[in-house]
Write a protein that holds these residues in place. Structure first.
Motif, PDB file in Angstrom:
ATOM      1  N   LYS A   3       0.847  -1.183   0.000  1.00 39.47           N
ATOM      2  CA  LYS A   3       0.000   0.000   0.000  1.00 39.47           C
ATOM      3  C   LYS A   3       0.886   1.237   0.000  1.00 39.47           C
ATOM      4  N   TYR A   4       0.497   2.220  -0.799  1.00 41.50           N
ATOM      5  CA  TYR A   4       1.308   3.427  -0.886  1.00 41.50           C
ATOM      6  C   TYR A   4       0.410   4.620  -1.136  1.00 41.50           C
ATOM      7  N   ASN A   5       0.957   5.806  -0.914  1.00 46.62           N
ATOM      8  CA  ASN A   5       0.262   7.050  -1.197  1.00 46.62           C
ATOM      9  C   ASN A   5       1.229   7.973  -1.915  1.00 46.62           C
ATOM     10  N   LEU A   6       0.879   8.397  -3.126  1.00 48.99           N
ATOM     11  CA  LEU A   6       1.725   9.268  -3.937  1.00 48.99           C
ATOM     12  C   LEU A   6       0.974  10.563  -4.196  1.00 48.99           C
ATOM     13  N   ILE A   7       1.553  11.689  -3.738  1.00 50.13           N
ATOM     14  CA  ILE A   7       0.893  12.983  -3.913  1.00 50.13           C
ATOM     15  C   ILE A   7       1.925  14.024  -4.336  1.00 50.13           C
ATOM     16  N   LYS A   8       1.442  15.062  -5.030  1.00 52.39           N
ATOM     17  CA  LYS A   8       2.305  16.198  -5.316  1.00 52.39           C
ATOM     18  C   LYS A   8       2.562  16.965  -4.025  1.00 52.39           C
ATOM     19  N   PHE A   9       3.813  17.312  -3.795  1.00 51.87           N
ATOM     20  CA  PHE A   9       4.221  17.980  -2.554  1.00 51.87           C
ATOM     21  C   PHE A   9       4.424  19.475  -2.781  1.00 51.87           C
ATOM     22  N   LEU A  10       5.206  19.840  -3.781  1.00 54.10           N
ATOM     23  CA  LEU A  10       5.439  21.249  -4.068  1.00 54.10           C
ATOM     24  C   LEU A  10       5.933  21.424  -5.499  1.00 54.10           C
ATOM     25  N   LYS A  11       5.831  22.642  -5.990  1.00 56.11           N
ATOM     26  CA  LYS A  11       6.297  23.002  -7.318  1.00 56.11           C
ATOM     27  C   LYS A  11       7.482  23.940  -7.177  1.00 56.11           C
ATOM     28  N   ILE A  12       8.539  23.676  -7.943  1.00 56.65           N
ATOM     29  CA  ILE A  12       9.734  24.515  -7.915  1.00 56.65           C
ATOM     30  C   ILE A  12       9.877  25.198  -9.269  1.00 56.65           C
ATOM     31  N   ILE A  13       9.953  26.513  -9.238  1.00 57.48           N
ATOM     32  CA  ILE A  13      10.155  27.295 -10.450  1.00 57.48           C
ATOM     33  C   ILE A  13      11.653  27.561 -10.608  1.00 57.48           C
ATOM     34  N   GLY A  14      12.190  27.296 -11.803  1.00 56.04           N
ATOM     35  CA  GLY A  14      13.590  27.606 -12.045  1.00 56.04           C
ATOM     36  C   GLY A  14      14.385  26.477 -12.635  1.00 56.04           C
ATOM     37  N   LEU A  15      13.808  25.285 -12.689  1.00 53.32           N
ATOM     38  CA  LEU A  15      14.418  24.167 -13.393  1.00 53.32           C
ATOM     39  C   LEU A  15      13.311  23.279 -13.927  1.00 53.32           C
ATOM     40  N   SER A  16      13.578  22.602 -15.030  1.00 52.72           N
ATOM     41  CA  SER A  16      12.512  21.869 -15.714  1.00 52.72           C
ATOM     42  C   SER A  16      12.552  20.375 -15.472  1.00 52.72           C
ATOM     43  N   THR A  17      13.643  19.872 -14.910  1.00 55.22           N
ATOM     44  CA  THR A  17      13.777  18.432 -14.726  1.00 55.22           C
ATOM     45  C   THR A  17      14.622  18.160 -13.499  1.00 55.22           C
ATOM     46  N   VAL A  18      14.440  16.982 -12.898  1.00 53.46           N
ATOM     47  CA  VAL A  18      15.235  16.570 -11.736  1.00 53.46           C
ATOM     48  C   VAL A  18      15.781  15.179 -12.003  1.00 53.46           C
ATOM     49  N   SER A  19      17.096  15.033 -11.887  1.00 52.33           N
ATOM     50  CA  SER A  19      17.702  13.715 -12.057  1.00 52.33           C
ATOM     51  C   SER A  19      18.126  13.103 -10.726  1.00 52.33           C
ATOM     52  N   ALA A  20      18.268  13.926  -9.678  1.00 54.30           N
ATOM     53  CA  ALA A  20      18.566  13.419  -8.329  1.00 54.30           C
ATOM     54  C   ALA A  20      18.260  14.519  -7.330  1.00 54.30           C
ATOM     55  N   LEU A  21      17.967  14.120  -6.106  1.00 56.31           N
ATOM     56  CA  LEU A  21      17.710  15.092  -5.054  1.00 56.31           C
ATOM     57  C   LEU A  21      18.059  14.509  -3.694  1.00 56.31           C
ATOM     58  N   THR A  22      18.353  15.398  -2.746  1.00 57.04           N
ATOM     59  CA  THR A  22      18.570  15.013  -1.359  1.00 57.04           C
ATOM     60  C   THR A  22      17.814  16.001  -0.482  1.00 57.04           C
ATOM     61  N   TYR A  23      17.616  15.613   0.790  1.00 56.27           N
ATOM     62  CA  TYR A  23      16.855  16.465   1.707  1.00 56.27           C
ATOM     63  C   TYR A  23      17.543  16.505   3.059  1.00 56.27           C
ATOM     64  N   ASN A 264       9.867  23.041 -19.862  1.00 55.72           N
ATOM     65  CA  ASN A 264       9.189  23.963 -18.957  1.00 55.72           C
ATOM     66  C   ASN A 264      10.133  24.354 -17.823  1.00 55.72           C
ATOM     67  N   ASN A 265      10.046  25.594 -17.385  1.00 59.55           N
ATOM     68  CA  ASN A 265      10.954  26.089 -16.354  1.00 59.55           C
ATOM     69  C   ASN A 265      10.372  25.857 -14.958  1.00 59.55           C
ATOM     70  N   GLN A 266       9.809  24.673 -14.748  1.00 62.21           N
ATOM     71  CA  GLN A 266       9.263  24.327 -13.445  1.00 62.21           C
ATOM     72  C   GLN A 266       9.192  22.815 -13.325  1.00 62.21           C
ATOM     73  N   THR A 267       9.180  22.341 -12.096  1.00 65.60           N
ATOM     74  CA  THR A 267       9.106  20.904 -11.862  1.00 65.60           C
ATOM     75  C   THR A 267       8.346  20.634 -10.577  1.00 65.60           C
ATOM     76  N   ASP A 268       7.707  19.469 -10.508  1.00 63.98           N
ATOM     77  CA  ASP A 268       6.968  19.069  -9.311  1.00 63.98           C
ATOM     78  C   ASP A 268       7.773  18.060  -8.506  1.00 63.98           C
ATOM     79  N   ILE A 269       7.729  18.216  -7.188  1.00 62.39           N
ATOM     80  CA  ILE A 269       8.288  17.242  -6.257  1.00 62.39           C
ATOM     81  C   ILE A 269       7.121  16.482  -5.613  1.00 62.39           C
ATOM     82  N   TYR A 270       7.249  15.176  -5.585  1.00 63.82           N
ATOM     83  CA  TYR A 270       6.177  14.323  -5.047  1.00 63.82           C
ATOM     84  C   TYR A 270       6.598  13.709  -3.711  1.00 63.82           C
ATOM     85  N   LYS A 271       5.596  13.374  -2.911  1.00 64.93           N
ATOM     86  CA  LYS A 271       5.796  12.583  -1.702  1.00 64.93           C
ATOM     87  C   LYS A 271       5.266  11.173  -1.951  1.00 64.93           C
ATOM     88  N   LEU A 272       6.066  10.198  -1.592  1.00 63.96           N
ATOM     89  CA  LEU A 272       5.650   8.790  -1.641  1.00 63.96           C
ATOM     90  C   LEU A 272       5.722   8.226  -0.228  1.00 63.96           C
TER      91      LEU A 272
END
Length: 276
Positions: A3-23, A264-272
């Protein structure tokens, strides 16, 4: 089935794609495969800052010229950013020393040549899309989107990644999505288990993009090097970055970065959120 829940978390303006991220500490660090920039997004302030990683053109770089930064390891003292190794121009890594505030470029051609030689794979099948680190071992995830469909985890031990290391490898068979093979796109280690994402794209090339078919989430026991389970989490999104956001009992919340293959100059970050 997990069971999982996948939702949009936030939108970042200034880059169009994400290949890796850390928090860490309300800051999301991100890289894009078409930029030579480390982006840092402060969640509380909703501000995006940029750290330049090379001279010359730094954003929206043409495919033939880009360094193809696809993976990142971040800690309190340092950051490592890795090229995919899919051609000679992409066999580099960037090392950021946070204490000294310095940026150094590392040549990893010997490491990538060793991977191809030991695993007996062609240049067209090497495409490192994710790197994880735990217990003094590096785990390089090769995406099986080349003609040989080689989903491989390379385990690297040693004093450095340039010329003093030991190398091991394990190959994995991953499930298909809509009859399209999936390939590793990123991973993170939690308690001796590698939690990874793998994407399906209707293409047999490490260079050319294809129609996006979706992403699955999975777990590999690193002690046994055994695939424990997989779960399709999307049939629409191509997620290329995963990082831990928080642990909630037996559940984990991850942040996912998306590559939409557009300008596009924006990208969405999701929470899983998913049970481990």
């Amino acid at each position: 089935m997990k069971k999982y829940n996948l939702i949009k978390f936030l939108k970042i303006i200034g880059l169009s794609t994400v290949s890796a991220l850390t928090y860490q500490n309300d800051v999301i660090s991100l890289i894009a495969d078409n930029s030579n920039v480390l982006y840092e997004y402060n969640i509380k302030d909703a501000e995006l800052t940029k750290i330049t990683l090379s001279e010359g053109e730094i954003e929206n770089i043409a495919k033939k010229d880009k360094l193809d930064f696809e993976s990142m390891i971040d800690s309190d003292k340092s950051t490592y950013i890795f090229g995919s190794g899919s051609n000679p121009n992409r066999e580099k890594a960037v090392y950021i020393n946070k204490d000294k505030n310095t940026v150094e470029t590392l040549n990893l051609n010997y490491l990538f040549d060793s991977m191809k030689s030991f695993a007996e794979i062609s240049e067209n099948d090497l495409n490192i899309e994710g790197v994880a680190y735990a217990n003094n071992e590096w785990y390089f995830l090769n995406r099986g989107n080349g003609p040989g469909n080689k989903n491989i985890i390379f385990t690297v031990q040693g004093n450095n990644l340039v010329d003093d290391f030991n190398l091991f490898f394990n190959e994995f068979e991953l499930p298909e999505i809509n009859k399209i093979k999936t390939g590793f796109s990123d991973g993170i280690v939690i308690k001796n288990k590698l939690y990874f994402i793998a994407t399906a794209e209707n293409s047999d090339s490490t260079y050319n993009d294809g129609k996006i078919e979706g992403t699955l989430f999975g777990c590999i026991n690193l002690k046994k090097m055994k695939l424990e389970y997989t779960q399709i989490i999307s049939t629409e999104n191509k997620f290329e970055g995963i990082t831990l956001y928080e642990l909630k009992g037996k559940n984990a919340v991850f942040l996912l970065g998306e590559d939409e293959d557009n300008e596009n100059n924006q990208t969405d970050i999701y929470k899983l959120e998913i049970k481990l």
